[in-house]
Design an enzyme around this catalytic site. Sequence first.
Site, PDB file in Angstrom:
ATOM      1  N   ASP B  52      59.836  -4.146  28.644  1.00 45.60           N
ATOM      2  CA  ASP B  52      60.234  -2.816  29.265  1.00 45.60           C
ATOM      3  C   ASP B  52      60.962  -1.931  28.250  1.00 45.60           C
ATOM      4  O   ASP B  52      61.267  -2.566  27.237  1.00 45.60           O
ATOM      5  CB  ASP B  52      61.302  -3.250  30.503  1.00 45.60           C
ATOM      6  CG  ASP B  52      60.681  -3.931  31.566  1.00 45.60           C
ATOM      7  OD1 ASP B  52      59.271  -3.651  31.822  1.00 45.60           O
ATOM      8  OD2 ASP B  52      61.335  -4.656  32.422  1.00 45.60           O
ATOM      9  N   TYR B 110      61.584 -15.990  26.390  1.00 48.26           N
ATOM     10  CA  TYR B 110      62.564 -14.935  26.319  1.00 48.26           C
ATOM     11  C   TYR B 110      64.051 -15.346  26.341  1.00 48.26           C
ATOM     12  O   TYR B 110      64.148 -16.613  26.719  1.00 48.26           O
ATOM     13  CB  TYR B 110      62.450 -14.151  27.413  1.00 48.26           C
ATOM     14  CG  TYR B 110      61.200 -13.013  27.526  1.00 48.26           C
ATOM     15  CD1 TYR B 110      61.378 -11.756  27.075  1.00 48.26           C
ATOM     16  CD2 TYR B 110      60.362 -13.272  28.137  1.00 48.26           C
ATOM     17  CE1 TYR B 110      60.396 -10.856  27.117  1.00 48.26           C
ATOM     18  CE2 TYR B 110      59.182 -12.500  28.315  1.00 48.26           C
ATOM     19  CZ  TYR B 110      59.193 -10.956  27.673  1.00 48.26           C
ATOM     20  OH  TYR B 110      58.241 -10.284  27.801  1.00 48.26           O
TER      21      TYR B 110
END
Lengths: 244, 244
Positions: B52, B110
């Site tokens: 994002d 992540y």
Amino acid sequence: MRNIKLTIRYDGTRYAGWQSQKNGRAIQDVIQDAIKGVTRERVALIGSGRTDAGVHAEAQIANFRTKSKIPLKNIRMALNSRLPRDIAVTHIEEAALKFNAQKCAKSKLYRYTIMNNDYMDPLVRHFAAKSFYKLNIGSMRKASGLLKGRHDFRSFQATDGEEKSSVRTIKDIKIEKDGDMIYIYIEANGFLYNMARNIAGTLVEVGRGKFKVSSIKEILLKRNRRSSGPTMPAKGLCMIKVRY
Amino acid sequence: MRNIKLTIRYDGTRYAGWQSQKNGRAIQDVIQDAIKGVTRERVALIGSGRTDAGVHAEAQIANFRTKSKIPLKNIRMALNSRLPRDIAVTHIEEAALKFNAQKCAKSKLYRYTIMNNDYMDPLVRHFAAKSFYKLNIGSMRKASGLLKGRHDFRSFQATDGEEKSSVRTIKDIKIEKDGDMIYIYIEANGFLYNMARNIAGTLVEVGRGKFKVSSIKEILLKRNRRSSGPTMPAKGLCMIKVRY
């Protein structure tokens, strides 16, 4: 009257350095303005030492005197809420009235960071210089050992920043490697203008084989800036600790 | 025809995310432009997954096909000389023609970074979110354990990003603490839109005592975004590794 001692952390990228300048915004001014906002007093903030434009600090020490009776914790919170996001007061305490962050400093520890690869890491690009040459850490360590102790460091002083005496004592100098990153830690009782960056530049010349390890002795003896290596960029330098 | 696999590191602060967007500059587009500059070909660069706006990567993986015969090392150097300083190609290799960075990915790792103090560290302010609440790491670890395995993660999916199935497998989830910094590592076979940031936000609610550890079970069962914690800011998220 209270004497307040601050520990300050900053990203120096946007600033003209610690000390008030004619051109550009100084970190000292930004913090003094924040103090005025909190205490309503125009204080003189005394830093342990100047950091140049673009140089960072993990723990710069500074002090100021105030008549304010605001509790320490509240002063810190109020300062941080006024300061821009690239400057923060990490610790606050009350010091003896005679404490002076500059004059009482016994030694300062700086770290110079070099990324030794053929690209610059985007995640640390504001906090490291690069060297594309393959650097020999062993040679750099040997050379750094020759800088330890009390010497005339005139060869490592910027030509436009000559002080009365260029004799300083390097208490310790260490070189660490972590992956592509090389860290040069220099602790001295004082630093001449550009001394840390010129030492880093000279050690890089040794690491890439352009200077011999033994050349450090000659450079010290020459007392001439032209004998040492280039001035490394400001962004790789960070003030780590001040000892009192 | 060659299939080139890139490992890419980026500071996502300035970008509208990995994938080409109507508004703002996408990292994918910037790299495709650099590839065109080097190979003279307009290629389709396939990333392992979208990140994002504002999310970073230590090692995003992407591939593209080219007729260019330029040696790999030269392609990497030429790309890095054309890319802005917040994007770098750290590794390049030739992959089998059938390799697809998105479809072949088995899992992605992540890391979500939280600074847990009453100020934000100026030196990592673009790479960490903050929590002023004192967080209980023990509770966060227990709660994270309940997320491991194959579950319907609809409660952690952004409401505007609904995919056909919201079942995913979290292979591992670890929470580390280093001084004021808390790191949440999440490895999954796939991530729903905002899933990592919503999991981080939910674990923070557990850490500050607003949610009970056991509430994780109920949140999973509810399959409703409103049951879980807030979406943490993009800047704390970083893609660490893609496994094939």
